[in-house]
Enzyme design. Structure first.
Site, short mmCIF file in Angstrom:
data_model
loop_
_atom_site.label_atom_id
_atom_site.label_comp_id
_atom_site.label_asym_id
_atom_site.label_seq_id
_atom_site.Cartn_x
_atom_site.Cartn_y
_atom_site.Cartn_z
N ASN A 195 -1.62 2.12 5.91
CA ASN A 195 -0.71 1.06 5.48
C ASN A 195 -0.43 0.20 6.69
OD1 ASN A 195 -0.54 2.33 3.05
ND2 ASN A 195 1.66 2.77 3.14
N GLY A 196 -0.37 -1.11 6.51
CA GLY A 196 -0.08 -2.00 7.64
C GLY A 196 -1.25 -2.91 7.93
N LYS B 59 13.97 -14.37 -10.27
CA LYS B 59 13.82 -13.24 -11.20
C LYS B 59 12.97 -13.66 -12.39
CE LYS B 59 15.18 -10.91 -9.44
NZ LYS B 59 14.82 -10.05 -8.42
N TRP C 39 -2.97 -2.71 -1.53
CA TRP C 39 -2.60 -4.07 -1.90
C TRP C 39 -3.37 -4.95 -0.94
CZ3 TRP C 39 0.10 -8.36 0.12
CH2 TRP C 39 0.62 -9.25 -0.83
N ARG D 225 5.18 0.07 -5.97
CA ARG D 225 5.15 -0.76 -4.76
C ARG D 225 4.19 -1.94 -4.91
NH1 ARG D 225 6.92 1.96 0.00
NH2 ARG D 225 5.41 0.78 1.20
N HIS E 234 17.30 -36.43 -7.49
CA HIS E 234 16.60 -37.04 -6.36
C HIS E 234 15.11 -36.70 -6.39
CE1 HIS E 234 20.29 -38.54 -4.66
NE2 HIS E 234 20.83 -37.33 -4.79
N GLU F 137 9.25 -14.30 -11.36
CA GLU F 137 8.44 -13.16 -10.92
C GLU F 137 8.06 -12.22 -12.06
OE1 GLU F 137 10.18 -10.85 -7.69
OE2 GLU F 137 12.16 -10.86 -8.61
N CYS G 86 0.82 -1.21 0.00
CA CYS G 86 0.00 0.00 0.00
C CYS G 86 0.86 1.27 0.00
CB CYS G 86 -0.86 0.03 1.24
SG CYS G 86 -1.85 -1.45 1.43
C1 G6P Z 1 9.60 -8.41 -1.94
C2 G6P Z 1 10.25 -8.00 -3.25
C3 G6P Z 1 11.54 -8.79 -3.45
C4 G6P Z 1 12.46 -8.57 -2.26
C5 G6P Z 1 11.78 -8.95 -0.94
C6 G6P Z 1 12.58 -8.50 0.25
O1 G6P Z 1 9.10 -9.69 -2.03
O2 G6P Z 1 9.37 -8.24 -4.33
O3 G6P Z 1 12.18 -8.34 -4.63
O4 G6P Z 1 13.63 -9.31 -2.43
O5 G6P Z 1 10.51 -8.30 -0.84
O6 G6P Z 1 12.61 -7.09 0.28
P1 G6P Z 1 13.65 -6.23 1.04
O7 G6P Z 1 13.19 -4.81 0.85
O8 G6P Z 1 13.59 -6.65 2.49
O9 G6P Z 1 14.98 -6.49 0.45
#
Ligand code: G6P
Length: 608
Positions: free
Chosen positions: A100-101, A487, A74, A27, A506, A490, A2
């Site tokens: 937010n939160g 990567k 979000w 975000r 395995h 996503e 958010c």
């Molecule tokens: C989200 C992002 C990732 C990131 C992770 C940790 O899932 O999409 O790309 O690696 O958060 O975020 P941070 O800000 O703690 O590195």
């Protein structure tokens, strides 16, 4: 996750709020809304889906109010519908809130409020906030600060709030716990945001609200309060970030721009720690004596930050001969981690706001071990909670899929490992100098790879229709395929799995069929034959092989090869990840995906 914006001044708030929200789009969100003051109360307009939908709704509306708040949501509690979108209000728009939160005890509070006659139109915890503050407003003889303070004492969870009261026309109120909020200061106008890019265009002078603080913001003043309602003074911070870092600068997407910014991000991070070929950690507060006594390292993080931790485990073990454990922050916090004496807890986070990483850090602090944060965002929650902070200087990262922050975290970790090895007398001076030189050379080697972007674009076009991609590697190459796999999945939405090369047989090898793509990463010549054998096992079952190899490694079995420059295998991850990032980017572009804002994902995950 958010995003919050707010404005109070002399200009119409509508465009300022929409502009701010557009800067927070990165975000991740699935609905948006604004509340703008009018003569009698508020215009509250919300819409599901992209911000464009909200813009269209607002296009023909004559909204001239100069005070308002906005939000990108979000979804956590309840689906992404217009009803659940923020702003939320009490009743009769007495209290209007964006949040937010997560409020953890909202259901219990909701039940209480129902007994007092409140009714609810949404499934959100935020509507409960609006109504609870309204309830306390009545209890405190319409005193907003007392009402918010009572709210803060009553709820558990995390929040950044911007609140407007129907009867307090010239003011916006804010409050925070465990979710960031800043107030931007200007002449005759003030701004509110959950993240700097939202207001960068208007001001660089900001106050960071601390946990359990509130503020009353009007056109010409900002007054801060602690939870007891007493006024507190705060220091104004001038933000260094420049506007261009939040713009695409000619690149089609932020992800590609940020991939290309990696040499610079790494170089800046190195320069902040290396002078005359020696490593200085003074800025972090860490001393040589402190490092010499460290006997165990525990690394926590989420997503890509966790993958940096896995890479660093190999580097720390090899260079400093030290026991290292790595865990997902979300797992670490709910088990009984035993942090032995002389353990250093390292938490890695780009945003410094990831809820699980923050909670893991708090768990470690309870066990009273020293904590170090490798963090990109200055002044973020994690940066403020840790005992020592090692800042990566990657600059703002807008694309949800991290690239340059990941790369900067790696080099910060390498340098820490070399320093640790030095302080623990595990390497001699010559080796230390060589290692530092190897790290210093990384940015130039990445630039060489970036110049060959077209080759990777071509390769990507061959694989855009594959259903499954398996990535394998041994040792540090396993760490890099973890990140490469994340990567790819996503941003391209192709199913990918990363495996230690020897582990595939395995079980997972049963998934290999004709035309499955198997990517092998090999950067250590001593392990090359082993990994090639594992790749061959998949080829004989129909797989197509793509090798990401360092220059010294020759393949006779791969269908396709992309060669990266020679490098000390300990640091190879920094090079091998680059073609994987570029491939992920092009797979996403070729599939017509929203590269910078992949579905369901958020940049900074501030909820559990
Ligand atoms: C989200 C992002 C990732 C990131 C992770 C940790 O899932 O999409 O790309 O690696 O958060 O975020 P941070 O800000 O703690 O590195």
């Amino acid at each position: 996750m958010c995003g919050i914006v707010g404005y109070i001044g002399n200009k119409p708030a509508k465009d300022i709020l929409l502009n701010g929200l557009s800067k927070l789009e990165y975000r991740g969100y699935d609905s948006a809304g604004v509340a703008i003051r009018n003569e009698n109360g508020f215009d509250i307009i919300k819409s599901k889906g992209k911000l464009e939908n909200l813009k269209n709704k607002l296009k023909d509306k004559n909204l001239f109010g100069t005070c308002g708040i906005g939000h990108t949501r979000w979804a956590t509690h309840g689906e992404p519908t217009e009803f659940n979108a923020h702003p939320h209000n009490s009743y009769n728009e007495n209290v209007v809130v964006v949040h937010n939160g997560i409020i953890e005890n909202y259901l219990e509070i909701k039940e209480k409020l129902v007994t007092y006659g409140y009714t609810f139109y949404s499934q959100t915890d935020t509507e409960v906030i609006a109504k609870l503050i309204d309830f306390y407003l009545n209890e405190t003889n319409q005193n907003p600060i007392q009402a918010i303070s009572k709210f803060m004492l009553r709820v558990t969870g995390s929040y950044a709030l911007a609140i407007m009261f129907k009867n307090l026309k010239d003011e916006i109120y804010v409050a925070r716990k465990d979710s960031p909020l800043i107030i931007g200061i200007c002449n005759n106008e003030n701004f509110i945001a959950s993240d700097v890019p939202a207001i960068l265009r208007y001001t660089k002078d900001v106050y960071y609200l601390d946990n359990y603080q509130m503020a009353k913001i009007s056109t010409n003043s900002t007054i801060f309060y602690n939870i007891d309602g007493m006024e507190v003074k705060k220091k104004l911070t001038h933000i260094q970030m420049d506007l261009s870092s939040a713009e695409k600068n000619g690149f089609e997407h932020f992800m590609l721009k940020e991939i290309h910014e990696q040499p610079e991000a790494i170089e800046k991070t190195i320069k902040s720690l290396v002078k005359n070929e020696d490593i200085f950690l003074d800025r972090t507060g860490i001393t040589n004596d402190f490092l010499s006594k460290i006997e165990n390292i525990f690394i926590i993080g989420c997503g890509s930050a966790y993958h940096v931790g896995i890479t660093l485990k190999y580097v720390f073990e090899k260079l400093a001969n030290i026991n290292v454990q790595v865990d997902f922050a979300s797992e670490f916090r709910y088990r009984n981690p035993v942090l032995l004496k002389n353990t250093l807890l390292i938490v890695i986070s780009q945003s410094g706001e990831t809820a699980d990483s923050l909670a893991g850090l708090k768990e470690a602090k309870k066990q009273k071990v020293p904590t170090l944060g490798i963090v990109n965002v200055v002044g973020s929650s994690i940066a403020r909670e840790v005992d020592y902070v090692l800042y990566t200087l990657a600059g703002p990262e807008i694309s949800v899929a991290t690239t340059k922050a990941y790369s900067a975290q790696l080099v910060a970790g390498y340098l820490l490992a070399i320093k640790l090895a030095e302080c623990k007398n595990k390497i001699n001076q010559i080796t230390r100098k060589e290692l530092i030189k190897d790290v210093i050379e990384i940015p130039d080697k990445i630039s060489v790879i970036l110049k060959r972007q077209n080759e990777i674009q071509m390769l990507s076009s061959k694989f855009v229709n594959v259903k499954n991609i398996f990535l394998i590697g041994r040792n540090i190459d396993y760490a890099v395929v973890l990140e490469g796999s994340l990567k790819m999945k996503e941003v391209s939405y192709i199913h990918t799995e990363a495996y230690p090369a020897g582990e595939l047989k395995h079980g997972t090898i049963s998934l290999i069929e004709n035309n499955s793509l198997v990517i092998g990463s090999i950067s250590n010549i001593n392990l090359a034959e082993k990994t090639f054998s594992n790749m061959l096992e998949t080829k004989s079952r129909g797989a197509i092989l793509l090798g990401f190899l360092t220059k010294d490694i020759r393949s006779t079995i791969c269908d396709y090869v992309f060669e990266v420059p020679q490098i000390n295998p300990l640091f190879a991850n920094s090079l091998v990840i680059v073609p994987m990032q570029i491939m992920s980017y092009y797979l996403s572009v070729l599939k017509g995906n929203d590269v910078d804002k992949p579905r369901n994902l958020a940049k900074s995950v501030t909820v559990e």
